[in-house]
Motif scaffolding. Structure first.
Motif: not given
Length: 309
Positions: A61-67, A74-82, A96-100
């Protein structure tokens, strides 16, 4: 016989070793996920962003996060999903965003791989509404300097502000602003003020409110009782008839005929007050009326009463 036993044992051992390999998880802790898109610093004019990465051998699986705007702030946590696939799409707003992303299995996981991106898209404003904040709708005020304010609208590049004299129907102000406030000095009248948000391709409908600037003092309420030196016992009920233009009255009570010794002063929205004074003392009372805008009338006539035992 012994040779046959040895051969059988060797076969069983080989079968056992080969079978175990199917159940041993690959260690992926020293590997990294190879990101395909969006790349670092990517700027999009589309609101829907597609996230792609190469499949990693040994990953389940892959863990994806977007803030927003970054993981360091971090001002807002947009996504945290598997996810089990190597693709994901999501719609976002301008900013503006950052993802990992990291890969995981039952026994290990990789480090995160990071990327930044931004969205700069002009959104249609036709379905949005400008929220007016002050002054309140229907406000009556004696303050001639008025600051008009409204909430900012996402993707608006400017605001059209209109001020109309409702009495003459003249447009007093019609201007384009980049900020969400404007100050004006007004004269006595009733006004309608309107704001709409605009960008290069669209605009909202106007939001509007009514404002009245009132500089005229109200007529004063009239004293009803006690009057003409009436004699009364404690407590003395003071009554008055309110003026048609007032919303309240300030009551003044004095202990001397020259009205220099003020012993009571209070504002009332009621038209009666129970006063307890000193026995065998004469008192003098009068009113000032206040209207909705805060204008104050002149004094009413002065009346007196005497408290007996």
């Amino acid at each position: 016989m012994m040779l046959l036993i040895r051969i059988l044992c060797t076969i069983l051992l080989l079968l056992s070793l080969n079978g175990c390999e199917d159940f041993i998880e690959k260690n992926i802790s020293k590997k990294t996920v190879n990101i395909l898109t969006p790349g670092d610093g990517y700027n999009s004019s589309d609101l829907t962003i597609d996230f792609w990465w190469d499949k990693l051998e040994g990953a389940e699986q892959y863990k994806l996060q977007i803030v927003q705007p970054s993981f360091l702030s971090i001002q807002k946590f947009i996504l945290d999903t598997i996810l089990s696939d190597n693709h994901f799409a999501v719609s976002l707003i301008s900013g503006q965003y950052e993802w990992r992303i990291k890969a995981i299995n039952n026994g290990s996981e990789t480090e995160y791989s990071y990327r930044t991106f931004s969205i700069d898209s002009i959104i249609s404003l036709s379905s949005q509404t400008v929220i007016l904040t002050s002054p309140l709708n229907g406000l009556e005020s004696k303050n001639t300097t008025v600051v008009f304010k409204w909430d900012a609208v996402i993707s608006a590049s400017n605001y059209r502000f209109r001020l109309i004299d409702s009495t003459s129907l003249n447009i007093i102000v019609d201007t384009l602003l980049t900020g969400n406030s404007i100050s004006r000095i007004l004269s006595e009248s009733v006004y309608k003020w309107m704001v709409r948000a605009e960008n290069a391709t669209s605009s909202t409908l106007y939001s509007e409110r009514i404002l009245r600037i009132d500089l005229t003092p109200p007529s004063v309420s009239s004293l009803q009782s006690p009057i003409h030196g009436d004699t009364a016992t404690n407590p003395v009920t003071l009554n008055w008839n309110p003026s048609i233009s007032s919303v309240g009255d300030s009551l003044y009570i004095y202990s001397d005929t020259l009205l220099t010794t003020l012993i009571f002063h209070e504002y009332f929205t009621a038209i009666t007050y129970e006063f307890t004074g000193t026995i065998n003392q004469k008192y003098y009372w009068r009113l000032k009326s206040v209207d909705q805008a805060g204008n104050v009338s002149s004094f009413s006539s002065t009346e007196s009463f005497y408290i007996r035992q």
